[in-house]
Each structure stands twice: as structure tokens, then as C-alpha cells.
Scaffold this active site. Structure first.
Site, PDB file in Angstrom:
ATOM      1  CG  ASN A   7     147.617  21.660 130.910  1.00 61.07           C
ATOM      2  OD1 ASN A   7     148.170  21.152 129.942  1.00 61.07           O
ATOM      3  ND2 ASN A   7     146.657  21.045 131.573  1.00 61.07           N
ATOM      4  CG  HIS A  10     147.471  22.263 123.903  1.00 56.62           C
ATOM      5  ND1 HIS A  10     146.601  21.220 124.110  1.00 56.62           N
ATOM      6  CD2 HIS A  10     146.689  23.371 123.854  1.00 56.62           C
ATOM      7  CE1 HIS A  10     145.370  21.668 124.185  1.00 56.62           C
ATOM      8  NE2 HIS A  10     145.389  22.979 124.032  1.00 56.62           N
ATOM      9  NE  ARG A  18     154.082  14.754 110.861  1.00 56.44           N
ATOM     10  CZ  ARG A  18     154.701  15.535 109.964  1.00 56.44           C
ATOM     11  NH1 ARG A  18     156.014  15.571 109.884  1.00 56.44           N
ATOM     12  NH2 ARG A  18     153.993  16.283 109.160  1.00 56.44           N
ATOM     13  NE  ARG A  45     142.233  12.535 127.602  1.00 54.54           N
ATOM     14  CZ  ARG A  45     141.056  13.093 127.865  1.00 54.54           C
ATOM     15  NH1 ARG A  45     140.986  14.318 128.307  1.00 54.54           N
ATOM     16  NH2 ARG A  45     139.947  12.423 127.673  1.00 54.54           N
ATOM     17  NE  ARG A  49     142.406  12.658 124.076  1.00 55.06           N
ATOM     18  CZ  ARG A  49     141.198  13.194 124.241  1.00 55.06           C
ATOM     19  NH1 ARG A  49     141.043  14.500 124.184  1.00 55.06           N
ATOM     20  NH2 ARG A  49     140.142  12.449 124.447  1.00 55.06           N
ATOM     21  CD  GLU A 151     142.471  23.818 138.387  1.00 55.14           C
ATOM     22  OE1 GLU A 151     143.445  23.264 138.926  1.00 55.14           O
ATOM     23  OE2 GLU A 151     142.387  24.005 137.156  1.00 55.14           O
ATOM     24  CG  HIS A 213     143.766  26.293 123.989  1.00 56.54           C
ATOM     25  ND1 HIS A 213     143.838  25.205 123.150  1.00 56.54           N
ATOM     26  CD2 HIS A 213     143.411  27.340 123.220  1.00 56.54           C
ATOM     27  CE1 HIS A 213     143.530  25.592 121.934  1.00 56.54           C
ATOM     28  NE2 HIS A 213     143.264  26.875 121.935  1.00 56.54           N
TER      29      HIS A 213
HETATM   30  N1  PXP Z   1     142.694  22.928 134.923  1.00 60.37           N
HETATM   31  C1  PXP Z   1     142.192  21.692 134.669  1.00 60.37           C
HETATM   32  C2  PXP Z   1     141.767  20.862 135.818  1.00 60.37           C
HETATM   33  C3  PXP Z   1     142.126  21.200 133.348  1.00 60.37           C
HETATM   34  O1  PXP Z   1     141.623  19.972 133.117  1.00 60.37           O
HETATM   35  C4  PXP Z   1     142.595  22.001 132.294  1.00 60.37           C
HETATM   36  C5  PXP Z   1     142.562  21.482 130.896  1.00 60.37           C
HETATM   37  O2  PXP Z   1     143.410  20.390 130.790  1.00 60.37           O
HETATM   38  C6  PXP Z   1     143.126  23.265 132.610  1.00 60.37           C
HETATM   39  C7  PXP Z   1     143.141  23.715 133.926  1.00 60.37           C
HETATM   40  C8  PXP Z   1     143.675  24.173 131.563  1.00 60.37           C
HETATM   41  O3  PXP Z   1     142.652  24.576 130.705  1.00 60.37           O
HETATM   42  P1  PXP Z   1     143.018  25.433 129.402  1.00 60.37           P
HETATM   43  O4  PXP Z   1     143.873  24.566 128.543  1.00 60.37           O
HETATM   44  O5  PXP Z   1     141.692  25.742 128.821  1.00 60.37           O
HETATM   45  O6  PXP Z   1     143.773  26.646 129.887  1.00 60.37           O
END
Ligand code: PXP
Length: 240
Positions: A7, A10, A18, A45, A49, A151, A213
Site C-alpha cells: 500500500n 503514504h 506540499r 478516499r 487526502r 481481507e 505503513h
Molecule cells: N488493507 C486495508 C484494507 C487497508 O485499509 C489498509 C490501510 O489503508 C491496509 C491493508 C494497510 O494497512 P497498514 O498501512 O497498517 O499496513
């Protein structure tokens, strides 16, 4: 082999700080691909954001690996998904004030509406995953509305320690076994890290994890490719 979706929301969060072009989301996705990730995951989203529509469009066009689009089950985002056609959509709950996705989707409580949403995606050849808490009723509802995968939300496990964490692994294992019995694919995600991943990765039948994350946070110190490889090493070890 358990597959890894990275993912990269971030990366977009940092860029949006910025409102410029850096860091480049596509370059991040390419680094994940080079490191061996099987999928790129982004959450478009409603408040935009982090990830923007143009990110999803570009990723869908140029990625060599699968694109998994996390989204709220709302018409406006569904229309975008149907136009862009990611490999998979993962339906998640979305509250505007939350810092990150907090709980699983209440599929059992919104079954009729979600059945139509799932049917709409399947008609477009887009696979559908339901992000749910590890509860039997949510698994049953996901199977009843013809989802492809669940999931399972690993956030409660990630926030627990000791015996409580072991109990969460039992809950996840029971929900996973039931999902597989119902013919659903079993994925897991949220709060997983290179340190806490092993007990989840050893749950029977796990096909895919989605991690954001921890990978992006570690990437600051060791680089994105190394952070992705660190997770892949753990998955490889647990797949044996
Ligand atoms: N899976 C889903 C469905 C999520 O919403 C998220 C967070 O966006 C993640 C996985 C990943 O989570 P993390 O960023 O805590 O690894």
C-alpha cells in the site's frame, strides 16, 4: 507463496504535504515491483487526502503487477473504479475523520446494498474483496453476496500483546478457515509489520497480505526496495 500487496498511500500523503510532484507515486510503485511485490494497493478516499484520481489512472495503465483499489462502497468512487478497471477492488468502511481505516466493513448489516455493489463490479470483470473483522457472520455475508475474497482486518492483532495477541490469531484462523470453507479467498491486512507478520503468515490458506505503513516507515531508513524485500523474506520463510 503468500503474495504481497504494497500500500503506497503514504507516498502520496508526503507528496500532498506540499501539493507538488515529489515523492513520485509511480516511481514508488516501480521500486516495489523491482523488489518483487505482487501487487500495488492504493486507497482512493472520498476526501482525496492522499491518492488522487490521476494516480489510479496512471498506475492502472503502466503497472506490470496487479492494482488493488481500496474504496468505500459509494457510487462516485465505484464509477471511477469501473472506468479505470483495477484487478481488484477492496471495499472498506470510510469515516471522514479517521486517521486510517478503523474497523472492518459491516457486510452483514448492509448485505442487500453491498450485493448490488459486488454484482456491478463482477459484471465488469473486477474482482471484489471485502475488508472485514474476523467474525463468522461477516464471512457468511461476504460469501452470500458473491465476493471473491475476504481481507481479514489484522488491526486488533497488531494492537495486542501476549495472550491477547494469541487469542486474536485464533480468531483470525477460525474466520480464515470458515472463509475457505465458503469458497472465499483469504487475504489479511492492517497494522502488519516485519516483526509481527509471522503468526499471521502461518495461518493456513493465506493467499495475500496488504501492508503499507510499516514498509513506508522503514523505507525512510533502509530504502523502499529493501523494506519490501524484508517483508517478502518473512513471507517466503512462512510459506515453506
Ligand atoms: N488493507 C486495508 C484494507 C487497508 O485499509 C489498509 C490501510 O489503508 C491496509 C491493508 C494497510 O494497512 P497498514 O498501512 O497498517 O499496513
Amino acid at each position: 507463496m503468500i503474495e504481497l500487496g504494497v500500500n503506497i498511500d503514504h507516498v502520496a500523503t508526503l507528496r500532498e504535504a506540499r501539493k507538488g510532484n515529489a515523492p513520485d507515486v509511480l516511481e514508488a510503485a516501480r521500486a516495489c515491483e523491482r523488489a518483487g511485490a505482487h501487487q500495488i494497493t492504493v486507497h482512493l478516499r472520498q476526501d482525496r487526502r492522499h491518492i488522487q484520481d490521476r494516480d489510479v489512472e496512471t498506475l492502472a495503465e503502466v503497472l506490470d503487477v496487479r492494482l488493488n483499489l481500496e474504496m468505500a462502497a459509494v457510487d462516485a468512487i465505484a464509477a471511477i473504479a469501473k472506468r479505470i478497471k483495477p484487478h481488484t477492488v477492496c471495499l472498506v468502511p470510510e469515516n471522514r475523520q479517521e486517521i486510517t481505516t478503523e474497523g472492518g466493513l459491516d457486510v452483514a448489516g448492509d448485505q442487500d446494498r453491498l450485493a448490488d455493489v459486488v454484482a456491478g463490479f463482477r459484471a465488469e470483470d473486477i474482482r471484489v474483496s471485502m475488508f472485514i473483522d474476523p467474525e463468522r457472520a461477516q464471512v457468511d455475508a461476504s460469501a452470500a453476496i458473491n465476493a471473491d475474497y475476504v481481507e481479514l482486518h489484522t488491526g486488533a492483532y497488531a494492537n495486542a500483546a501476549g495472550d491477547a495477541a494469541a487469542r486474536e490469531i485464533e480468531r483470525l484462523s477460525a474466520a480464515a478457515a470458515h472463509a475457505i470453507d465458503c469458497g472465499l479467498g483469504f487475504h489479511a491486512g492492517h497494522g502488519l509489520t516485519v516483526r509481527n507478520l509471522r503468526p499471521v503468515a502461518r495461518i493456513r490458506g493465506l493467499q495475500e497480505v496488504n501492508i503499507g505503513h510499516d514498509i513506508i516507515a522503514r523505507a525512510l531508513f533502509i530504502g523502499l526496495e529493501n523494506a519490501v524485500k524484508g517483508i517478502l523474506d518473512v513471507l517466503g520463510e512462512c510459506s515453506r
